[in-house]
Design a protein around this motif. Structure first.
Motif, PDB file in Angstrom:
ATOM      1  N   ASP A 188     -13.630   3.960 -30.669  1.00  0.00           N
ATOM      2  CA  ASP A 188     -12.226   4.243 -30.386  1.00  0.00           C
ATOM      3  C   ASP A 188     -11.935   4.028 -28.899  1.00  0.00           C
ATOM      4  OD1 ASP A 188     -13.168   6.516 -29.035  1.00  0.00           O
ATOM      5  OD2 ASP A 188     -12.617   7.888 -30.636  1.00  0.00           O
ATOM      6  N   GLU A 189     -10.661   4.123 -28.552  1.00  0.00           N
ATOM      7  CA  GLU A 189     -10.245   3.837 -27.172  1.00  0.00           C
ATOM      8  C   GLU A 189     -10.937   4.742 -26.159  1.00  0.00           C
ATOM      9  OE1 GLU A 189      -6.228   3.311 -24.446  1.00  0.00           O
ATOM     10  OE2 GLU A 189      -6.068   4.304 -26.393  1.00  0.00           O
ATOM     11  N   GLU A 190     -11.051   6.012 -26.470  1.00  0.00           N
ATOM     12  CA  GLU A 190     -11.697   6.950 -25.544  1.00  0.00           C
ATOM     13  C   GLU A 190     -13.151   6.554 -25.276  1.00  0.00           C
ATOM     14  OE1 GLU A 190     -12.939  11.659 -25.353  1.00  0.00           O
ATOM     15  OE2 GLU A 190     -11.219  11.082 -26.572  1.00  0.00           O
ATOM     16  N   ALA A 191     -13.863   6.164 -26.323  1.00  0.00           N
ATOM     17  CA  ALA A 191     -15.260   5.750 -26.163  1.00  0.00           C
ATOM     18  C   ALA A 191     -15.373   4.451 -25.369  1.00  0.00           C
ATOM     19  CB  ALA A 191     -15.921   5.593 -27.531  1.00  0.00           C
ATOM     20  N   ARG A 192     -14.414   3.525 -25.567  1.00  0.00           N
ATOM     21  CA  ARG A 192     -14.435   2.270 -24.794  1.00  0.00           C
ATOM     22  C   ARG A 192     -14.140   2.531 -23.320  1.00  0.00           C
ATOM     23  NH1 ARG A 192     -11.258   0.715 -29.120  1.00  0.00           N
ATOM     24  NH2 ARG A 192      -9.502   0.345 -27.741  1.00  0.00           N
ATOM     25  N   LEU A 193     -13.246   3.481 -23.041  1.00  0.00           N
ATOM     26  CA  LEU A 193     -12.977   3.844 -21.643  1.00  0.00           C
ATOM     27  C   LEU A 193     -14.192   4.519 -21.021  1.00  0.00           C
ATOM     28  CD1 LEU A 193      -9.292   5.105 -21.957  1.00  0.00           C
ATOM     29  CD2 LEU A 193     -10.088   2.975 -20.911  1.00  0.00           C
ATOM     30  N   GLN A 194     -14.870   5.350 -21.805  1.00  0.00           N
ATOM     31  CA  GLN A 194     -16.103   5.979 -21.334  1.00  0.00           C
ATOM     32  C   GLN A 194     -17.157   4.907 -21.053  1.00  0.00           C
ATOM     33  OE1 GLN A 194     -17.870   8.683 -24.178  1.00  0.00           O
ATOM     34  NE2 GLN A 194     -19.289   9.527 -22.679  1.00  0.00           N
ATOM     35  N   LEU A 195     -17.214   3.883 -21.886  1.00  0.00           N
ATOM     36  CA  LEU A 195     -18.183   2.801 -21.681  1.00  0.00           C
ATOM     37  C   LEU A 195     -17.889   2.022 -20.411  1.00  0.00           C
ATOM     38  CD1 LEU A 195     -20.513   0.949 -22.414  1.00  0.00           C
ATOM     39  CD2 LEU A 195     -18.940  -0.298 -23.925  1.00  0.00           C
ATOM     40  N   ILE A 196     -16.640   1.689 -20.151  1.00  0.00           N
ATOM     41  CA  ILE A 196     -16.350   0.905 -18.943  1.00  0.00           C
ATOM     42  C   ILE A 196     -16.700   1.722 -17.703  1.00  0.00           C
ATOM     43  CG2 ILE A 196     -13.890   1.433 -18.545  1.00  0.00           C
ATOM     44  CD1 ILE A 196     -15.359  -2.070 -18.374  1.00  0.00           C
ATOM     45  N   GLU A 197     -16.480   3.022 -17.760  1.00  0.00           N
ATOM     46  CA  GLU A 197     -16.867   3.877 -16.636  1.00  0.00           C
ATOM     47  C   GLU A 197     -18.394   3.917 -16.494  1.00  0.00           C
ATOM     48  OE1 GLU A 197     -15.961   8.378 -14.989  1.00  0.00           O
ATOM     49  OE2 GLU A 197     -14.444   7.350 -16.207  1.00  0.00           O
ATOM     50  N   ALA A 198     -19.085   3.965 -17.618  1.00  0.00           N
ATOM     51  CA  ALA A 198     -20.552   3.943 -17.576  1.00  0.00           C
ATOM     52  C   ALA A 198     -21.054   2.607 -17.020  1.00  0.00           C
ATOM     53  CB  ALA A 198     -21.111   4.185 -18.976  1.00  0.00           C
ATOM     54  N   ALA A 237     -29.941   7.798 -18.850  1.00  0.00           N
ATOM     55  CA  ALA A 237     -29.159   9.036 -18.692  1.00  0.00           C
ATOM     56  C   ALA A 237     -27.762   8.878 -19.291  1.00  0.00           C
ATOM     57  CB  ALA A 237     -29.065   9.409 -17.216  1.00  0.00           C
ATOM     58  N   LEU A 238     -27.144   7.730 -19.076  1.00  0.00           N
ATOM     59  CA  LEU A 238     -25.814   7.493 -19.643  1.00  0.00           C
ATOM     60  C   LEU A 238     -25.867   7.444 -21.169  1.00  0.00           C
ATOM     61  CD1 LEU A 238     -24.595   4.909 -17.017  1.00  0.00           C
ATOM     62  CD2 LEU A 238     -23.501   7.119 -17.508  1.00  0.00           C
ATOM     63  N   LEU A 239     -26.886   6.821 -21.711  1.00  0.00           N
ATOM     64  CA  LEU A 239     -27.035   6.777 -23.172  1.00  0.00           C
ATOM     65  C   LEU A 239     -27.232   8.179 -23.741  1.00  0.00           C
ATOM     66  CD1 LEU A 239     -29.276   3.604 -23.520  1.00  0.00           C
ATOM     67  CD2 LEU A 239     -26.874   3.837 -24.204  1.00  0.00           C
ATOM     68  N   ALA A 240     -28.034   9.005 -23.038  1.00  0.00           N
ATOM     69  CA  ALA A 240     -28.252  10.383 -23.487  1.00  0.00           C
ATOM     70  C   ALA A 240     -26.933  11.145 -23.515  1.00  0.00           C
ATOM     71  CB  ALA A 240     -29.257  11.077 -22.572  1.00  0.00           C
ATOM     72  N   THR A 241     -26.126  10.979 -22.472  1.00  0.00           N
ATOM     73  CA  THR A 241     -24.833  11.664 -22.385  1.00  0.00           C
ATOM     74  C   THR A 241     -23.859  11.149 -23.437  1.00  0.00           C
ATOM     75  OG1 THR A 241     -25.137  12.027 -20.027  1.00  0.00           O
ATOM     76  CG2 THR A 241     -22.879  12.170 -20.861  1.00  0.00           C
ATOM     77  N   MET A 242     -23.770   9.839 -23.547  1.00  0.00           N
ATOM     78  CA  MET A 242     -22.782   9.240 -24.451  1.00  0.00           C
ATOM     79  C   MET A 242     -23.077   9.522 -25.922  1.00  0.00           C
ATOM     80  SD  MET A 242     -22.260   5.576 -22.528  1.00  0.00           S
ATOM     81  CE  MET A 242     -20.850   4.997 -23.448  1.00  0.00           C
ATOM     82  N   PHE A 243     -24.353   9.541 -26.293  1.00  0.00           N
ATOM     83  CA  PHE A 243     -24.710   9.691 -27.700  1.00  0.00           C
ATOM     84  C   PHE A 243     -25.407  11.007 -28.025  1.00  0.00           C
ATOM     85  CE2 PHE A 243     -24.411   5.093 -26.978  1.00  0.00           C
ATOM     86  CZ  PHE A 243     -23.437   4.805 -27.913  1.00  0.00           C
ATOM     87  N   GLY A 244     -25.475  11.930 -27.054  1.00  0.00           N
ATOM     88  CA  GLY A 244     -26.086  13.233 -27.294  1.00  0.00           C
ATOM     89  C   GLY A 244     -27.558  13.138 -27.647  1.00  0.00           C
TER      90      GLY A 244
END
Length: 182
Positions: free
Chosen positions: A127-137, A85-92
């Protein structure tokens, strides 16, 4: 004390005898070039490398999420679903593509000798936003079972700096996940 020049059987000049009688063989001029090449090779070991291109950013993220899910020694079906589910959200991705990426991430994570090949791709490729999204995931995955395992905590403390996320930002991401879980 006078030093004498001596030659070995091949005619190479030997260093003068020292006070204790030890002789040192001088490096022939043609071997000096090899020494320079060896020093260059050693220097290259300590230069930062570009990220490995054999791992795509989406596969690196999938492998890190899978590793986080497995950190406590249990890879439960709900953790598998959370990763997809996280992969679906993160990568559309649609659900089938997300499941396929999760499966590829499982294989990559299981075959990798360490996580650095994945963290380098994330650190330099997102980018930084994607890395922050990853740590939250990542926090979302490890807290799927609503408990903090010491192995999971240790893993995320280890991963955060490797993907260029501060401890402060990682802690804030953890608090957001806990607040969402209620």
């Amino acid at each position: 004390m006078a030093f004498q020049t001596e030659r070995d059987q091949a005619g190479q000049t030997l260093a003068p005898a020292s006070r204790v009688g030890v002789r040192f063989h001088l490096v022939p001029a043609q071997a000096a070039g090899h020494l320079g090449a060896m020093i260059d090779a050693l220097k290259a070991l300590f230069r930062p490398e570009a990220p490995r291109t054999d791992v795509s950013p989406d596969l690196a993220v999938a492998a890190l999420l899978v590793d986080a899910a497995r950190a406590d020694g249990v890879y439960a079906p709900e953790e598998r679903r959370a990763v997809a589910a996280l992969l679906a959200t993160m990568f559309g991705l649609d659900p089938a593509a997300a499941e396929a990426l999760r499966s590829r991430g499982e294989v990559a994570q299981a075959e990798a000798p360490d996580l650095v090949r994945f963290t380098r791709v994330v650190k330099f490729g997102l980018d930084e936003e994607a890395r922050l999204q990853l740590i939250e995931a990542l926090w979302s995955v490890v807290l799927t079972d609503h408990r903090r395992d010491p192995h999971e905590d240790a893993l995320l403390r280890h991963l955060a700096p490797l993907i260029a996320v501060s401890d402060h930002d990682s802690a804030a991401a953890r608090r957001r996940v806990i607040a969402r879980q209620g």
